[in-house]
Design a protein around this motif. Structure first.
Motif, short mmCIF file in Angstrom:
data_model
loop_
_atom_site.label_atom_id
_atom_site.label_comp_id
_atom_site.label_asym_id
_atom_site.label_seq_id
_atom_site.Cartn_x
_atom_site.Cartn_y
_atom_site.Cartn_z
N GLY A 127 0.86 -1.14 -0.08
CA GLY A 127 0.06 0.00 -0.03
C GLY A 127 0.74 1.30 -0.12
O GLY A 127 0.34 2.20 -0.62
N VAL A 128 1.98 1.09 0.82
CA VAL A 128 2.86 2.19 0.61
C VAL A 128 3.50 2.74 -0.42
O VAL A 128 3.54 3.83 -1.08
N PHE A 129 4.03 1.68 -1.47
CA PHE A 129 4.80 1.93 -2.65
C PHE A 129 3.72 2.07 -3.97
O PHE A 129 4.25 2.37 -4.93
N ALA A 175 3.89 -2.38 -6.16
CA ALA A 175 3.17 -3.24 -5.14
C ALA A 175 3.43 -4.83 -5.58
O ALA A 175 3.61 -5.55 -4.71
N PRO A 176 3.54 -5.26 -6.78
CA PRO A 176 3.54 -6.58 -7.07
C PRO A 176 5.38 -6.93 -6.90
O PRO A 176 5.64 -8.30 -6.58
N ALA A 177 6.09 -5.86 -6.78
CA ALA A 177 7.55 -6.12 -6.46
C ALA A 177 8.02 -6.57 -5.08
O ALA A 177 8.82 -7.01 -4.62
N VAL A 178 6.77 -6.16 -4.10
CA VAL A 178 7.22 -6.26 -2.76
C VAL A 178 7.41 -7.72 -2.25
O VAL A 178 8.13 -8.08 -1.49
N LEU A 195 13.52 2.83 4.95
CA LEU A 195 14.69 3.94 4.40
C LEU A 195 14.26 4.36 2.99
O LEU A 195 14.45 5.35 2.50
N LEU A 196 13.84 3.47 2.19
CA LEU A 196 13.05 4.07 0.88
C LEU A 196 12.06 4.80 0.94
O LEU A 196 12.23 5.81 0.15
N ASP A 197 11.10 4.67 2.00
CA ASP A 197 9.98 5.52 1.91
C ASP A 197 10.38 6.80 2.56
O ASP A 197 9.62 7.98 2.55
N SER A 198 11.57 6.60 3.26
CA SER A 198 11.86 8.31 3.79
C SER A 198 12.24 9.32 2.87
O SER A 198 12.04 10.50 3.11
N GLN A 199 12.52 8.83 1.51
CA GLN A 199 12.87 10.08 0.75
C GLN A 199 14.04 10.93 0.90
O GLN A 199 14.12 11.87 0.18
N LYS A 200 14.86 10.45 1.86
CA LYS A 200 15.97 11.28 2.27
C LYS A 200 16.96 10.31 3.06
O LYS A 200 16.43 9.41 3.56
#
Length: 617
Positions: free
Chosen positions: A37-39, A44-47, A445-450
């Motif tokens: 849901g986040v990505f 989503a299929p890659a998670v 870390l990926l979702d943090s965008q920084k």
């Protein structure tokens, strides 16, 4: 990243201050659904594929660790089971194999967040009663001491805080804290407490005073659970209060029998009330010990299975057992041989009953003689006296049988595994935890965008678990980062800031790592030729690695690092910092006669006065 020190556990007789849990009680399916849901729908299929690749690479590292542990334990496990047809090995070889297994096992316990039982915890356990209110005697002579003496000689720094009674006989590891509660009227217990507090304790103080006057203080029995001075534990509690504790620190107030009924007046006030008790429990307990086996085993009784294994093999047994939900005050129940017995105070109660009955009988005889009913009065008095004495003894005996049955039932219900099952459960559990840690660290870390520092990433992972799943733990970011960096899922600059690569690139790098685990490219003919000339398996594995390039395409990490590497390993990076450190034993001269360099605890004084003192205490 610097290894984060785990918060110490503080145990006093009033409360337990336990470090926060480090177990991620969130399933992989829940994590996958959340991050899908986040990505967004595009990624989503890659998670799920990301999770499968992380799981496969991690399992390869832990499979190598599992093989090493099981290989070293195999001989000792067969000895514990009393197997027949096992070829005996030389003692020198077994000593080395035994030390290697114990060193790996203790390191595995540390990596799995287990702690060795400390003397303060053992004293606190001995000083209280919770489920079992009758004395429980542990038969220490049933456990061999040579094995742990050799281990402590090689690793003396680890023995410092171990209880003196257990140090050379059994290793007890505990992890996690939870609360156990029970309630009831406890009428029989309350009656016994009133007798103990208002009759036996004054007699005990009188006995101690007499022994001091006679300069025979060595006959005064030591208080249960060691010294009653709890100043060291209180000082540790005060130090912990001044420190900045983790927000998820667990504090448990102990409401055992001694806390609820501090004196006889408190017992009387609550005599007809339902009492609620609570005690701290160790969520997981693992014990390791060696049963003492004589050169000529005693003949089996009619209900024992005869073991036909060679006594020399059985003398090398190592027993592993894992339990769950063991109350701190009832820790004796995990010991291999123990016996619940009727305490001496019961016989003191019978003596008091006898004295009171004789006085009542004399009164009845005197009054009956005046009325001409002397014989009838005597018979009635004797019957009442015998009935009362028998009632006191049978009630204590019934309570003893009840406690023994309850203890056996609890051990049956709370035994998680034994022997090889303990090792496989530990390694598999750690592998699942490491998969979750790596997945959460990378996705956050990926979702943090920084870029985030290691400490910022650790705090972000804790907030995520607490907010989304209500899982308040002390997250172990430092155990997941070696794999994340070596596999190329993230990069770290000179300032320590971490930046995650894109999800498609992470999948490609994980695929390269996984492909390299079982790589068999190059000259197979050269490998087989070496094997045919008698090269050992490790040389052949090295040849496989050389033929395949031997390095991870993602992070450049060598696939021949450490004991858990070679074919079928992802470089050992998923093992984390604790398991990747090689422990070195201290070289010491052998101790003459197998004696331990540590002081041997003094034995209890025996004799008439000592028995009297223990009866009144």
């Amino acid at each position: 990243m610097v290894q984060k020190a785990q918060q110490p556990i503080v145990v006093t007789r009033e409360r337990v201050l336990a470090p926060p849990d480090r177990f991620i009680a969130v399933g992989e399916d829940q994590l996958i659904d959340y991050f899908k849901g986040v990505f967004g729908s595009e990624l989503a299929p890659a998670v799920p594929i990301l999770h499968q690749l992380i799981e496969s690479c991690t399992n390869a590292d832990f499979a190598a660790l599992r093989r090493r542990l099981l290989d070293n334990y195999d001989y000792f496990g067969k000895a514990a089971e009393g197997r027949t047809g096992v070829e005996l090995k030389p003692n020198e070889e077994l000593d080395k194999q035994e030390l290697a297994f114990l060193a790996d096992f203790v390191q595995l316990m540390e990596a799995a967040q287990f702690r060795q039982l400390h003397a303060a915890e053992w004293d606190a356990a001995q000083a209280e009663d919770f489920l079992f209110t009758l004395p429980c005697h542990v038969k220490w002579s049933a456990m061999d001491t040579k094995m742990l003496r050799r281990y402590w000689a090689a690793y003396p720094e680890e023995r410092a805080d171990a209880p003196e009674e257990t140090a050379e006989r059994i290793m007890v590891f505990q992890r996690g804290a939870e609360v156990a509660t029970m309630q009831g009227s406890y009428f029989l217990l309350k009656v016994n407490l009133i007798i103990s507090m208002w009759i036996l304790q004054p007699l005990h103080r009188l006995f101690c005073w007499v022994m001091l006057q006679l300069k025979m203080q060595h006959y005064i029995p030591a208080p249960k659970g060691g010294s009653q001075d709890d100043s060291a534990a209180q000082a540790a509690l005060e130090r912990a209060a001044k420190q900045e504790l983790h927000p998820a620190t667990i504090e448990i107030e102990r409401r055992t029998h001694a806390r609820v009924f501090p004196d006889g007046l408190a017992v009387l006030k609550q005599f007809f009330k339902t009492v609620k008790l609570r005690e701290a429990c160790f969520r997981d307990v693992i014990v390791l010990y060696r049963l003492a086996v004589p050169d000529t085993p005693a003949p089996a009784n009619e209900i024992e299975i005869i073991k036909e294994a060679d006594p020399k093999l059985m003398q090398r047994n190592i027993v592993l057992k894992q339990f769950r939900g063991i109350p701190l005050a009832d820790l004796e129940m995990v010991m291999p041989e123990k016996r619940v017995f009727v305490p001496p105070k019961v016989f003191v109660e019978m003596a008091i009953t006898l004295v009171g009955g004789v006085a009542a009988l004399a009164t009845a005889l005197w009054s009956g003689a005046k009325e001409g009913r002397g014989l009838a009065a005597a018979w009635t008095g004797l019957s009442l006296l015998a009935a009362r004495a028998m009632q006191v003894y049978t009630s204590a005996l019934a309570q003893k049988n009840l406690i023994e049955n309850t203890m056996g039932k609890l051990l049956y219900e709370r035994t998680v595994g034994s022997g090889v099952g303990v090792l496989t459960n530990l390694v598999d559990g750690m592998s699942r935890q490491r998969v979750r840690e790596i997945l959460i660290c990378y996705c956050i870390l990926l979702d943090s965008q920084k870029p985030l520092s290691a400490s910022e990433l650790d705090a972000a992972c804790e907030r995520f678990l607490a907010t989304q799943f209500g899982c308040k733990i002390d997250f172990c970011c430092e155990e997941a980062l070696p794999a994340i960096l070596k596999w190329g899922l993230a990069s770290e600059d000179k300032a320590g800031a971490l930046t995650a690569v894109s999800l498609p690139k992470a999948l490609q790098r994980l695929d390269d790592v996984f492909d390299n685990i079982y790589s068999f490219s190059g000259s197979a003919k050269a490998i087989l030729a070496k094997a045919a000339t008698g090269a050992n398996s490790s040389t052949a594995a090295a040849a496989v690695t050389e033929a395949g390039g031997g390095s991870s395409a993602a992070g450049g990490g060598s696939s021949t690092a450490g004991a858990a590497t070679g074919a079928g390993s992802a470089g050992g990076h998923a093992l984390g910092k604790v398991l990747s450190q090689k422990r070195q034993p201290v070289t010491v001269a052998p101790v003459a006669g197998g004696a331990s360099p540590a002081a041997t605890p003094t034995k209890k004084k025996k004799g008439f006065f000592a028995k009297i003192g223990r009866a009144f205490s």
